[in-house]
Design a protein around this motif. Sequence first.
Motif, PDB file in Angstrom:
ATOM      1  N   ALA B  21      -2.783  -1.826  14.333  1.00 18.93           N
ATOM      2  CA  ALA B  21      -2.643  -2.011  12.884  1.00 18.93           C
ATOM      3  C   ALA B  21      -3.981  -2.363  12.257  1.00 18.93           C
ATOM      4  O   ALA B  21      -4.382  -1.806  11.231  1.00 18.93           O
ATOM      5  CB  ALA B  21      -1.616  -3.103  12.599  1.00 18.93           C
ATOM      6  N   SER B  24      -6.384   0.539  12.336  1.00 20.47           N
ATOM      7  CA  SER B  24      -6.013   1.524  11.328  1.00 20.47           C
ATOM      8  C   SER B  24      -6.465   1.073   9.941  1.00 20.47           C
ATOM      9  O   SER B  24      -6.953   1.872   9.135  1.00 20.47           O
ATOM     10  CB  SER B  24      -4.491   1.732  11.358  1.00 20.47           C
ATOM     11  N   ALA B  25      -6.308  -0.212   9.674  1.00 24.81           N
ATOM     12  CA  ALA B  25      -6.734  -0.748   8.378  1.00 24.81           C
ATOM     13  C   ALA B  25      -8.244  -0.632   8.229  1.00 24.81           C
ATOM     14  O   ALA B  25      -8.767  -0.253   7.178  1.00 24.81           O
ATOM     15  CB  ALA B  25      -6.298  -2.204   8.249  1.00 24.81           C
ATOM     16  N   ALA B  28      -9.137   2.855   7.523  1.00 28.11           N
ATOM     17  CA  ALA B  28      -8.800   3.213   6.142  1.00 28.11           C
ATOM     18  C   ALA B  28      -9.860   2.696   5.175  1.00 28.11           C
ATOM     19  O   ALA B  28     -10.210   3.359   4.193  1.00 28.11           O
ATOM     20  CB  ALA B  28      -7.426   2.650   5.775  1.00 28.11           C
ATOM     21  N   ILE B  44      -2.364   3.953   6.566  1.00 31.07           N
ATOM     22  CA  ILE B  44      -1.807   3.118   7.631  1.00 31.07           C
ATOM     23  C   ILE B  44      -0.355   3.492   7.900  1.00 31.07           C
ATOM     24  O   ILE B  44       0.060   3.658   9.053  1.00 31.07           O
ATOM     25  CB  ILE B  44      -1.920   1.628   7.255  1.00 31.07           C
ATOM     26  N   GLU B  47      -0.020   6.768   9.776  1.00 31.19           N
ATOM     27  CA  GLU B  47      -0.409   6.589  11.169  1.00 31.19           C
ATOM     28  C   GLU B  47       0.739   6.002  11.975  1.00 31.19           C
ATOM     29  O   GLU B  47       1.084   6.487  13.052  1.00 31.19           O
ATOM     30  CB  GLU B  47      -1.635   5.668  11.227  1.00 31.19           C
ATOM     31  N   CYS B  58       4.078  -0.127   4.054  1.00 30.79           N
ATOM     32  CA  CYS B  58       2.783  -0.796   4.028  1.00 30.79           C
ATOM     33  C   CYS B  58       2.433  -1.236   2.615  1.00 30.79           C
ATOM     34  O   CYS B  58       2.578  -0.463   1.669  1.00 30.79           O
ATOM     35  CB  CYS B  58       1.705   0.136   4.570  1.00 30.79           C
ATOM     36  N   ILE B  87       2.459  -4.827   6.999  1.00 33.31           N
ATOM     37  CA  ILE B  87       3.023  -3.623   7.620  1.00 33.31           C
ATOM     38  C   ILE B  87       4.323  -4.012   8.297  1.00 33.31           C
ATOM     39  O   ILE B  87       4.353  -4.973   9.067  1.00 33.31           O
ATOM     40  CB  ILE B  87       2.053  -3.035   8.670  1.00 33.31           C
TER      41      ILE B  87
END
Lengths: 130, 93
Positions: B21, B24-25, B28, B44, B47, B58, B87
């Motif tokens: 997580a 991914s953030a 981004a 996010i 994904e 999210c 999330i």
Amino acid sequence: MEEAEKELERRSKFLNSLIQKKKKGIEQHEHESFKVHVRACDMPLPLQNRALQCARLHLESMPPGNKLDNKRLALALKKEFDSSYGPAWHCIVGTSFGSYVTHSVGGFLYFSIDKVYILLFKTAVEPLDH
Amino acid sequence: MLEGKAMVKETDMSTKMQIHAMASASQALDLYDVYDCISIAAHIKKEFDSVYGNGWQCVVGSNFGCYFTHSSGTFIYFALATLNFLIFKGTSS
């Protein structure tokens, strides 16, 4: 004496009308200070009205000048909708956020009231594994 | 990556998924401006939908509170740069 009574009655009516006008003015002001904008929606009208009313009542019940408690308002809305329209509803309240969600058909409302933005949406509930 | 380390505030999620997580953030934030919260959230969520199945939600921002119902083991709330990230998985669709 009769003339005096008439004059008093006239003044009394005038004062009453002033008071009524003042009250209306205050109500109008209060209404204006909680302007509502529906910004995105996939929700039946009765549910929309329910959400808007719930949010407005919550904001109005707060003492003036108090900072909004985002979580408390979110909780109030989620609980009302969970109990009235079945689980599971999710609610996000704030002045600065973006989101990307998947919601059930007919269960999505994004609106602003005063300076606060509110997102309310529903997702289906999966059965618990036993 | 320019961002500092993420700080987990609350979670009900495996460590591996947590790391995913936050990565991914961070990714981004490399792709989008810090003010483009919706694109960051979309990145996010997509994904997580593709890796762990549909139904993820999210929220990204600097000022928000929320109440929600999440599936077991699928919830994380953390801070990274100037933003907070939430999330969670509301359901499987």
